[in-house]
Motif scaffolding. Structure first.
Motif, short mmCIF file in Angstrom:
data_model
loop_
_atom_site.label_atom_id
_atom_site.label_comp_id
_atom_site.label_asym_id
_atom_site.label_seq_id
_atom_site.Cartn_x
_atom_site.Cartn_y
_atom_site.Cartn_z
N UNK A 190 0.82 -1.21 0.00
CA UNK A 190 0.00 0.00 0.00
C UNK A 190 0.86 1.26 0.00
N UNK A 191 2.06 1.14 0.53
CA UNK A 191 2.96 2.29 0.49
C UNK A 191 3.56 2.52 -0.90
N UNK A 192 3.44 1.52 -1.79
CA UNK A 192 4.00 1.64 -3.14
C UNK A 192 2.93 1.93 -4.19
N UNK A 193 1.65 1.75 -3.84
CA UNK A 193 0.56 1.92 -4.79
C UNK A 193 -0.37 3.03 -4.32
N UNK A 194 -1.20 3.58 -5.21
CA UNK A 194 -2.12 4.65 -4.81
C UNK A 194 -3.09 4.18 -3.73
N UNK A 195 -3.59 5.12 -2.97
CA UNK A 195 -4.54 4.81 -1.90
C UNK A 195 -5.78 4.13 -2.48
N UNK A 196 -6.20 3.05 -1.81
CA UNK A 196 -7.40 2.33 -2.25
C UNK A 196 -7.17 1.38 -3.40
N UNK A 197 -5.91 1.20 -3.83
CA UNK A 197 -5.65 0.35 -4.99
C UNK A 197 -5.86 -1.13 -4.67
N UNK A 198 -5.65 -1.52 -3.41
CA UNK A 198 -5.71 -2.94 -3.04
C UNK A 198 -6.97 -3.20 -2.22
N UNK A 199 -7.72 -4.21 -2.61
CA UNK A 199 -8.87 -4.68 -1.86
C UNK A 199 -8.47 -5.96 -1.12
N UNK A 200 -8.76 -6.02 0.18
CA UNK A 200 -8.36 -7.17 0.99
C UNK A 200 -9.48 -8.19 1.09
N UNK A 201 -9.08 -9.47 1.20
CA UNK A 201 -10.05 -10.53 1.45
C UNK A 201 -9.40 -11.57 2.36
N UNK A 202 -9.98 -11.76 3.55
CA UNK A 202 -9.52 -12.80 4.46
C UNK A 202 -10.61 -13.06 5.48
N UNK A 203 -10.37 -14.01 6.38
CA UNK A 203 -11.41 -14.50 7.28
C UNK A 203 -11.78 -13.52 8.38
N UNK A 204 -10.96 -12.52 8.64
CA UNK A 204 -11.23 -11.62 9.77
C UNK A 204 -11.91 -10.32 9.36
N UNK A 205 -12.37 -10.23 8.13
CA UNK A 205 -13.11 -9.03 7.72
C UNK A 205 -14.47 -8.99 8.41
N UNK A 206 -14.96 -7.79 8.65
CA UNK A 206 -16.32 -7.64 9.17
C UNK A 206 -17.32 -7.98 8.06
N UNK A 207 -18.57 -8.27 8.41
CA UNK A 207 -19.57 -8.54 7.37
C UNK A 207 -19.66 -7.42 6.33
N UNK A 208 -19.58 -6.18 6.77
CA UNK A 208 -19.65 -5.06 5.82
C UNK A 208 -18.42 -5.07 4.90
N UNK A 209 -17.24 -5.31 5.46
CA UNK A 209 -16.03 -5.35 4.64
C UNK A 209 -16.07 -6.51 3.65
N UNK A 210 -16.60 -7.64 4.07
CA UNK A 210 -16.70 -8.79 3.17
C UNK A 210 -17.64 -8.48 2.01
N UNK A 211 -18.76 -7.84 2.32
CA UNK A 211 -19.71 -7.52 1.25
C UNK A 211 -19.10 -6.53 0.27
N UNK A 212 -18.38 -5.54 0.77
CA UNK A 212 -17.77 -4.55 -0.12
C UNK A 212 -16.70 -5.21 -1.00
N UNK A 213 -15.90 -6.11 -0.42
CA UNK A 213 -14.87 -6.78 -1.21
C UNK A 213 -15.50 -7.71 -2.24
N UNK A 214 -16.53 -8.44 -1.83
CA UNK A 214 -17.19 -9.38 -2.74
C UNK A 214 -17.83 -8.63 -3.91
N UNK A 215 -18.57 -7.57 -3.62
CA UNK A 215 -19.21 -6.82 -4.70
C UNK A 215 -18.17 -6.08 -5.56
N UNK A 216 -17.04 -5.70 -4.96
CA UNK A 216 -15.98 -5.09 -5.75
C UNK A 216 -15.41 -6.05 -6.77
N UNK A 217 -15.22 -7.32 -6.36
CA UNK A 217 -14.74 -8.33 -7.30
C UNK A 217 -15.80 -8.62 -8.36
N UNK A 218 -17.05 -8.69 -7.92
CA UNK A 218 -18.16 -8.99 -8.83
C UNK A 218 -18.34 -7.91 -9.90
#
Length: 661
Positions: A190-218
Motif C-alpha cells: 500500500x505504500x507503493x501503490x495509490x490509496x485504495x488500490x488494493x482490496x483485501x479478502x480474508x477470514x477476519x473481515x467484518x460482514x460489511x467489509x466482506x460484502x464490499x470486497x465481494x461486490x468489488x470483485x463482482x
C-alpha cells in the motif's frame, strides 16, 4: 422442469426439486428450498426434463421456494471448476460450490464497471524489468509461469509493479499463504501503490467489509485483490492475472475440511478455464513445481514456464554454512554456536535462533519410572511451557490447549528427577539468556501470536531496534520478515523436521535454510550454523556446499525413483474400528481390491497401522495408493466407498495428503 440442486453439506449427491410455475431458473443460481425439516440455500447445477430424471423412489417432489438471484451468480466456468474440484479431491459437489461464499442472501448487486485505465505501475526493482515483461507482455509465451529465486527485499517492489501493470487489462489477484504475513506485506504494498488500490479478502473481515470486497470483485471495481487462499473463490468479473506468493508454503493445502484442495493446483485450473495468466513465485519453489517447469522446450498443459531470477552484480555472496555434529558437541547451544553468537553481538549485529517447536521441551520424562504427562482429553503427551507470570513450568497440550500444573513430582512413583526431551523456543531462549545475560533475547512463536498480536509486534519491533539482540523463533520468522543487521542464523535442532515417513521433509528442512539465508544482512558476515545429529544427510551436505540446484536435482531423482509427486497422485485410504478382527478382515479384503478400484496404473502400498493413543481403544490403519499424476480421486473414491466393509469398520479417504507423521 426438474431442478438438480447442490447444497453445502457433506453428502455426495444432489437433490431433485420441481421448478416453481412460470420460473426459468438457470444453473448457477442460488435457490431457497425445503431440506429435511428446515430450509436451506442451495445452487442449481442442472435443469432436466422429467423424462430424463431418475425419479425412482420419489412419490412427490418438493418445490423450490424461491430463486435468490435474478441471474446466475456462478457462471459456466465456475460451475465447471467446482465439478473438477469435487472430482480431483473426492469431495461433495456442494462443498466445492460452497467455497464461492456469497455474503448474505439479500443485497443489491452493483452494475458492472470497466475499472478505468488501471493503476500507474511503480518501477520494478533494478534488473528485474525483463522478468516482469516475460509475465505480462502480450508477446510472452502462453501458460502459467514459475518464478524462482525472488528475494524478499525486492519482492514488494516487483509485486507492486506486476500487479499494477496487470490491472490495466482486467483484475489482478495476489494470493498469500498466511494472514500474519499478508498484513505486513500488504502494508508495504500500500505504500507503493495509490490509496485504495488494493482490496483485501480474508477470514477476519467484518460482514460489511466482506460484502464490499465481494461486490468489488463482482462488479470489476476492485482492480487488485489480495488475500489468503479463500480469495481464489471470489466472483471476479474479469480476472486477467493471478500471482501466488510463496507457492511452496504448505499452508496453501486445506486439510481441515472438504474439499481438501491445494491452492496451487486449484489456481492453475481456474486460470485455464478463464483464459487468464498466472505466476507462481517462490524463493525456493516446491520440488513438484520445479519439476513441472524445468524440462520443457515449450509450454504444454500441465507444465509451467520456469523463470529463474537473473543473477545481478548487486547480489550478496552466498552464506557461510557451518555444520555442528551434536553427537560430538552436545548441548542446547553448542560451543560453535555460542562462539558464533558472541561474535555476532560483539560486532553490534543480531542473531536469529530457530527451533521449530514451541514451549520449553517436547515432554518431561520421569528419570525413575519413565512416566510422562498425557492430556486428559486428547491422550497425547503434553509439552512444558513457562507457568503463569513466568514462574516455574506447566504442562500444555498442543492439541487442545489444556494446561495443567507441574509440581516436579512424579505421580506414578514419587520421583523428583525429570529428563526433558527435545528443545522448544522457551528452553532455547532461556539457554541464550544464561550464556549471554547482557544481550536482549526475544521470542517469536505461535504461542505469542495467539496470545497477543500487539505483544508480537512489540517483540519484533524491539528486536529490529539498533544494537545487538537475539530472536528465538519457530519458522514463523522465516516467512518474509526483513531483519536489519542480521549477521547469524542458527538452527538448534535441524533434525526435528526430518521424518522417514514424509517424503517432503528433506525439502522443508532445506527450504528453511534458504529462507534464513535470505533474511541475513547482505552486507554482513552472513553465517548459517546448523546443529544436527545427521551431518551426512544430503539436505545438510548440500547446505554446507550451498548448492540449492544440486539439492533440487537430488530430490527429483528420489521422487522419480520411488514414484512420489509430481510423478504420481496420492490417495490415502484410512480404516478404523474398535474390533481388531473386523479391521484385519477389512484390510485383507482391501489389499486385493484397491488397485483394481483405483484404475489402471495404480499401486497400493500398505496397510500401515497407526499405534493407538494411550487409553484409546480405536484401532486404525491406512493404505497409500499411487495413481497416474492427472488422476481424479472422485471416481476411485466412489468405487472404494461402494465396497462392502465388515460391521464396525469406518472408511475415510484423503486425496493428495500432505501430512504423513
Amino acid at each position: 422442469m426438474i431442478l438438480d440442486v447442490a447444497f453445502p453439506v457433506p453428502l455426495r449427491r444432489t437433490f431433485y426439486y420441481s421448478e416453481p410455475p412460470g420460473a426459468a431458473i438457470q444453473p448457477g443460481t442460488r435457490v431457497l428450498a425445503p431440506f429435511g425439516a428446515s430450509r436451506r440455500v442451495g445452487v442449481v447445477v442442472g435443469r432436466l426434463e422429467e423424462k430424463d430424471a431418475d425419479l425412482t423412489g420419489f412419490a412427490t417432489l418438493k418445490t423450490v421456494e424461491a430463486a435468490l438471484d435474478p441471474f446466475p451468480l456462478l457462471g459456466p466456468e465456475t460451475m465447471a471448476f467446482c465439478r473438477w474440484m469435487a472430482a480431483r479431491w473426492d469431495a461433495p459437489l456442494g462443498s466445492a460450490i460452497g467455497l464461492f461464499t456469497v455474503p448474505g442472501k439479500d443485497f443489491p448487486l452493483p452494475p458492472p464497471e470497466d475499472g478505468g485505465a488501471g493503476i500507474l505501475p511503480p518501477p520494478p526493482p533494478e534488473g528485474l524489468d525483463a522478468l516482469a515483461d516475460s509475465l505480462l507482455d502480450p508477446a510472452a509465451p502462453p501458460g502459467p509461469a514459475l518464478i524462482a529465486g525472488l528475494h524478499s527485499r525486492e519482492r514488494d517492489a516487483f509485486y507492486a509493479h506486476v500487479l499494477a501493470r496487470a490491472s490495466a487489462g482486467g483484475q489482478a489477484l495476489l494470493l498469500l499463504p498466511d494472514l500474519a504475513l499478508a498484513a505486513s506485506l500488504i502494508g508495504r504494498l500500500r505504500g507503493l501503490l495509490p490509496e485504495g488500490a488494493i482490496t483485501l479478502w480474508h477470514s477476519r473481515l467484518t460482514p460489511k467489509q466482506r460484502r464490499e470486497a465481494w461486490t468489488g470483485a463482482w462488479s470489476g471495481r476492485a482492480r487488485i485483490v489480495a488475500g489468503t487462499r479463500s480469495a481464489l473463490f471470489l466472483p471476479f468479473r474479469n480476472l486477467s492475472f493471478a500471482l501466488m506468493d510463496s507457492e511452496e508454503d504448505d499452508l496453501y493445502k486445506q486439510e481441515e475440511q472438504e474439499p481438501r484442495f491445494h491452492t496451487r493446483d486449484a489456481l492453475l485450473k481456474l486460470v485455464e478455464l478463464r483464459g487468464a495468466r498466472a505466476a507462481l513465485a517462490g524463493l525456493m519453489p516446491a520440488v513438484e513445481s520445479r519439476i513441472k517447469g524445468g524440462h520443457h522446450a515449450a509450454w504444454r498443459p500441465g507444465t509451467l514456464r520456469l523463470l529463474e531470477r537473473p543473477a545481478l552484480l548487486s547480489d550478496p555472496p552466498p552464506p557461510r554454512v557451518e555444520l555442528v555434529n551434536l553427537n560430538a558437541t552436545p548441548g542446547v547451544i553448542s560451543e560453535p554456536m555460542l562462539a558464533g553468537l558472541r561474535e555476532a553481538v560483539a560486532a553490534g549485529g543480531k542473531a536469529l535462533l530457530v527451533v521449530n517447536r514451541r514451549g520449553v521441551s517436547l515432554r518431561e520424562i520421569c528419570a525413575k519410572c519413565g512416566w510422562t504427562k498425557r492430556c486428559r482429553r486428547c491422550e497425547i503427551p503434553m509439552a512444558t511451557v513457562p507457568g503463569p507470570g513466568g514462574d516455574g513450568l506447566q504442562f500444555l497440550c498442543k492439541g487442545c490447549g489444556i494446561k495443567d500444573p507441574f509440581n516436579g513430582v512424579c505421580p506414578a512413583c514419587g520421583g523428583r528427577l525429570f529428563r526433558d526431551k527435545g528443545v522448544g523456543t522457551q528452553k532455547l531462549a532461556g539457554a541464550a539468556r544464561r550464556e549471554l545475560p547482557s544481550v536482549p533475547v526475544h521470542v517469536f512463536d505461535g504461542d505469542l501470536v495467539r496470545a497477543s498480536l500487539n505483544r508480537t509486534m512489540d517483540a519484533l519491533e524491539e528486536f529490529a531496534r539498533p544494537g545487538p539482540a537475539i530472536l528465538v523463533s519457530t519458522r514463523l520468522a522465516l516467512r518474509g520478515h526483513d531483519f536489519p543487521a542480521l549477521a547469524l542464523a542458527g538452527f538448534a535442532d535441524a533434525d526435528y523436521d526430518l521424518s522417514p515417513e514424509d517424503f517432503r521433509s528433506s525439502e522443508e528442512v532445506f527450504r528453511m535454510f534458504v529462507a534464513a539465508a535470505d533474511c541475513l544482512d547482505p552486507a554482513g558476515p552472513r553465517r548459517l550454523i546448523i546443529q544436527t545429529r545427521q551431518p551426512g544427510h544430503h539436505a545438510f551436505e548440500r547446505a554446507r556446499q550451498w548448492d540449492p540446484a544440486a539439492f533440487a536435482a537430488d530430490e527429483e531423482v528420489s521422487r522419480r525413483t520411488f514414484a512420489y509427486p509430481p510423478f504420481v497422485y496420492l490417495l490415502r485410504i484410512n480404516f478404523s474400528s474398535f474390533d481388531r478382527r473386523a479391521l484385519d478382515e477389512a484390510l485383507r479384503d482391501m489389499d486385493a481390491r484397491l488397485e483394481e478400484a483405483c484404475g489402471p496404473g495404480s499401486q497400493a502400498l500398505g496397510p500401515v497401522e497407526r499405534p493407538p493413543a494411550a487409553g484409546r481403544k480405536r484401532l486404525s490403519a491406512y493404505f497409500i495408493v499411487k495413481m497416474p499424476p492427472d488422476s481424479l480421486a472422485g471416481p476411485a473414491g466412489d468405487k472404494v466407498r461402494a465396497m462392502r466393509l465388515p460391521a464396525g469398520v469406518e472408511l475415510g479417504l484423503e486425496a493428495d495428503p500432505y501430512t504423513f507423521r
